[in-house]
Design a protein around this motif. Structure first.
Motif, PDB file in Angstrom:
ATOM      1  N   GLN A 133      -1.716  -1.176  -4.113  1.00 36.63           N
ATOM      2  CA  GLN A 133      -2.888  -0.416  -3.676  1.00 36.63           C
ATOM      3  C   GLN A 133      -2.453   0.983  -3.250  1.00 36.63           C
ATOM      4  N   THR A 134      -3.372   1.925  -3.348  1.00 39.70           N
ATOM      5  CA  THR A 134      -3.083   3.271  -2.865  1.00 39.70           C
ATOM      6  C   THR A 134      -4.100   3.680  -1.812  1.00 39.70           C
ATOM      7  N   LEU A 135      -3.655   4.542  -0.934  1.00 34.77           N
ATOM      8  CA  LEU A 135      -4.532   5.182   0.038  1.00 34.77           C
ATOM      9  C   LEU A 135      -4.583   6.659  -0.332  1.00 34.77           C
ATOM     10  N   ASN A 136      -5.724   7.078  -0.847  1.00 31.35           N
ATOM     11  CA  ASN A 136      -5.925   8.432  -1.315  1.00 31.35           C
ATOM     12  C   ASN A 136      -6.634   9.231  -0.224  1.00 31.35           C
ATOM     13  N   PRO A 137      -6.006  10.267   0.317  1.00 31.79           N
ATOM     14  CA  PRO A 137      -6.648  11.034   1.385  1.00 31.79           C
ATOM     15  C   PRO A 137      -7.913  11.753   0.938  1.00 31.79           C
ATOM     16  N   LEU A 138      -8.144  11.830  -0.363  1.00 35.07           N
ATOM     17  CA  LEU A 138      -9.350  12.498  -0.858  1.00 35.07           C
ATOM     18  C   LEU A 138     -10.552  11.571  -0.978  1.00 35.07           C
ATOM     19  N   ARG A 139     -10.356  10.282  -0.764  1.00 39.29           N
ATOM     20  CA  ARG A 139     -11.492   9.367  -0.908  1.00 39.29           C
ATOM     21  C   ARG A 139     -12.589   9.771   0.072  1.00 39.29           C
ATOM     22  N   GLY A 140     -13.790   9.818  -0.448  1.00 36.50           N
ATOM     23  CA  GLY A 140     -14.921  10.182   0.391  1.00 36.50           C
ATOM     24  C   GLY A 140     -14.940  11.629   0.834  1.00 36.50           C
ATOM     25  N   ARG A 141     -14.177  12.479   0.150  1.00 36.98           N
ATOM     26  CA  ARG A 141     -14.110  13.877   0.583  1.00 36.98           C
ATOM     27  C   ARG A 141     -14.784  14.847  -0.383  1.00 36.98           C
ATOM     28  N   MET A 142     -15.729  14.382  -1.138  1.00 37.96           N
ATOM     29  CA  MET A 142     -16.457  15.302  -2.012  1.00 37.96           C
ATOM     30  C   MET A 142     -17.141  16.372  -1.176  1.00 37.96           C
ATOM     31  N   LYS A 200       0.840  -1.197   0.000  1.00 38.95           N
ATOM     32  CA  LYS A 200       0.000   0.000   0.000  1.00 38.95           C
ATOM     33  C   LYS A 200       0.874   1.246   0.000  1.00 38.95           C
ATOM     34  N   VAL A 201       0.467   2.214  -0.797  1.00 41.42           N
ATOM     35  CA  VAL A 201       1.179   3.487  -0.918  1.00 41.42           C
ATOM     36  C   VAL A 201       0.209   4.617  -0.575  1.00 41.42           C
ATOM     37  N   TYR A 202       0.597   5.454   0.374  1.00 44.63           N
ATOM     38  CA  TYR A 202      -0.195   6.634   0.717  1.00 44.63           C
ATOM     39  C   TYR A 202       0.198   7.768  -0.219  1.00 44.63           C
ATOM     40  N   LEU A 203      -0.794   8.494  -0.743  1.00 46.28           N
ATOM     41  CA  LEU A 203      -0.565   9.558  -1.717  1.00 46.28           C
ATOM     42  C   LEU A 203      -0.669  10.923  -1.043  1.00 46.28           C
ATOM     43  N   SER A 204       0.470  11.463  -0.670  1.00 41.90           N
ATOM     44  CA  SER A 204       0.559  12.736   0.028  1.00 41.90           C
ATOM     45  C   SER A 204       0.773  13.865  -0.973  1.00 41.90           C
ATOM     46  N   GLY A 205       0.090  14.961  -0.763  1.00 47.49           N
ATOM     47  CA  GLY A 205       0.275  16.124  -1.620  1.00 47.49           C
ATOM     48  C   GLY A 205      -0.722  17.204  -1.271  1.00 47.49           C
ATOM     49  N   PRO A 206      -0.510  18.398  -1.780  1.00 41.99           N
ATOM     50  CA  PRO A 206      -1.378  19.525  -1.443  1.00 41.99           C
ATOM     51  C   PRO A 206      -2.839  19.275  -1.795  1.00 41.99           C
ATOM     52  N   ILE A 207      -3.708  19.739  -0.911  1.00 37.11           N
ATOM     53  CA  ILE A 207      -5.157  19.692  -1.128  1.00 37.11           C
ATOM     54  C   ILE A 207      -5.728  21.100  -0.976  1.00 37.11           C
ATOM     55  N   ALA A 208      -5.327  21.790   0.081  1.00 41.83           N
ATOM     56  CA  ALA A 208      -5.833  23.138   0.354  1.00 41.83           C
ATOM     57  C   ALA A 208      -5.508  24.068  -0.811  1.00 41.83           C
ATOM     58  N   GLY A 209      -6.497  24.840  -1.207  1.00 38.59           N
ATOM     59  CA  GLY A 209      -6.307  25.794  -2.295  1.00 38.59           C
ATOM     60  C   GLY A 209      -6.546  25.218  -3.677  1.00 38.59           C
ATOM     61  N   PHE A 210      -6.853  23.938  -3.746  1.00 37.98           N
ATOM     62  CA  PHE A 210      -7.134  23.284  -5.023  1.00 37.98           C
ATOM     63  C   PHE A 210      -8.570  22.795  -5.045  1.00 37.98           C
ATOM     64  N   THR A 211      -9.130  22.689  -6.231  1.00 40.38           N
ATOM     65  CA  THR A 211     -10.429  22.037  -6.341  1.00 40.38           C
ATOM     66  C   THR A 211     -10.227  20.547  -6.117  1.00 40.38           C
ATOM     67  N   TYR A 212     -11.309  19.840  -5.887  1.00 39.55           N
ATOM     68  CA  TYR A 212     -11.227  18.388  -5.725  1.00 39.55           C
ATOM     69  C   TYR A 212     -10.578  17.769  -6.955  1.00 39.55           C
ATOM     70  N   GLU A 213     -11.001  18.201  -8.129  1.00 42.69           N
ATOM     71  CA  GLU A 213     -10.478  17.649  -9.382  1.00 42.69           C
ATOM     72  C   GLU A 213      -8.985  17.913  -9.524  1.00 42.69           C
ATOM     73  N   GLU A 214      -8.544  19.135  -9.203  1.00 38.94           N
ATOM     74  CA  GLU A 214      -7.124  19.473  -9.302  1.00 38.94           C
ATOM     75  C   GLU A 214      -6.284  18.651  -8.329  1.00 38.94           C
ATOM     76  N   ALA A 215      -6.744  18.532  -7.096  1.00 33.40           N
ATOM     77  CA  ALA A 215      -5.991  17.802  -6.078  1.00 33.40           C
ATOM     78  C   ALA A 215      -5.998  16.294  -6.331  1.00 33.40           C
ATOM     79  N   ASN A 216      -7.010  15.812  -7.021  1.00 31.71           N
ATOM     80  CA  ASN A 216      -7.159  14.371  -7.214  1.00 31.71           C
ATOM     81  C   ASN A 216      -6.603  13.870  -8.545  1.00 31.71           C
ATOM     82  N   LYS A 217      -6.359  14.755  -9.490  1.00 35.46           N
ATOM     83  CA  LYS A 217      -5.945  14.342 -10.839  1.00 35.46           C
ATOM     84  C   LYS A 217      -4.704  13.454 -10.804  1.00 35.46           C
ATOM     85  N   TRP A 218      -3.629  13.913 -10.211  1.00 33.76           N
ATOM     86  CA  TRP A 218      -2.400  13.116 -10.189  1.00 33.76           C
ATOM     87  C   TRP A 218      -2.587  11.840  -9.386  1.00 33.76           C
TER      88      TRP A 218
END
Length: 139
Positions: free
Chosen positions: A34-43, A2-20
């Motif tokens: 597998q990945t652990l995406n911190p944006l899952r379930g964060r709509m 499992k790989v956790y996907l760390s990166g900026p979220i604040a200041g970005f739209t959901y689509e921008e932060a989730n694209k990569w």
């Protein structure tokens, strides 16, 4: 693995932060990673109707970091949350951190150089490294 996907979220739209994150997830899944995406379930992050406790978000992110085998971080500009996740992963969890940044100043920053296991300019390089050096191909 499992790989956790760390990166900026604040200041970005959901689509921008989730694209990569979506693109990297697709590439890693080809190798059974597998990945652990911190944006899952964060709509809900775009809804002004719901108040989200920052402590709740941070605790979930820390739980994800504990549950992962390594962290893939993306940072082109300074990001407090990403820097904290990288530091926590390195110091507290003693897990590898792979950083992707196309910003030479970020890639050369002494703190980044010290705490990151590997630093790359592209996601393709990072995915190749993860899948050849860390992923269990027999799983």
């Amino acid at each position: 693995m499992k790989v956790y996907l760390s990166g900026p979220i604040a200041g970005f739209t959901y689509e921008e932060a989730n694209k990569w994150r979506t693109e990297v997830t697709d590439k890693l899944q080809e190798f059974g990673v597998q990945t652990l995406n911190p944006l899952r379930g964060r709509m809900f992050a775009h809804s002004n109707d719901e108040i989200v406790d920052p402590k709740e978000l941070v605790h979930r992110d820390l739980q994800d970091i504990r549950a992962c085998d390594l962290v893939l971080a993306y940072m082109n500009e300074p990001s407090l949350g990403t820097a904290m996740e990288i530091w926590h992963t390195h110091i507290i969890e003693n897990k590898p951190v792979i950083l992707v940044s196309d910003n030479p100043a970020i890639r050369r920053h002494p703190w980044i150089v010290l705490i990151c296991t590997k630093i790359y300019a592209t996601f393709d390089e990072a995915v190749n490294y993860i899948t050849t050096r860390w992923a269990d191909r027999d799983a």
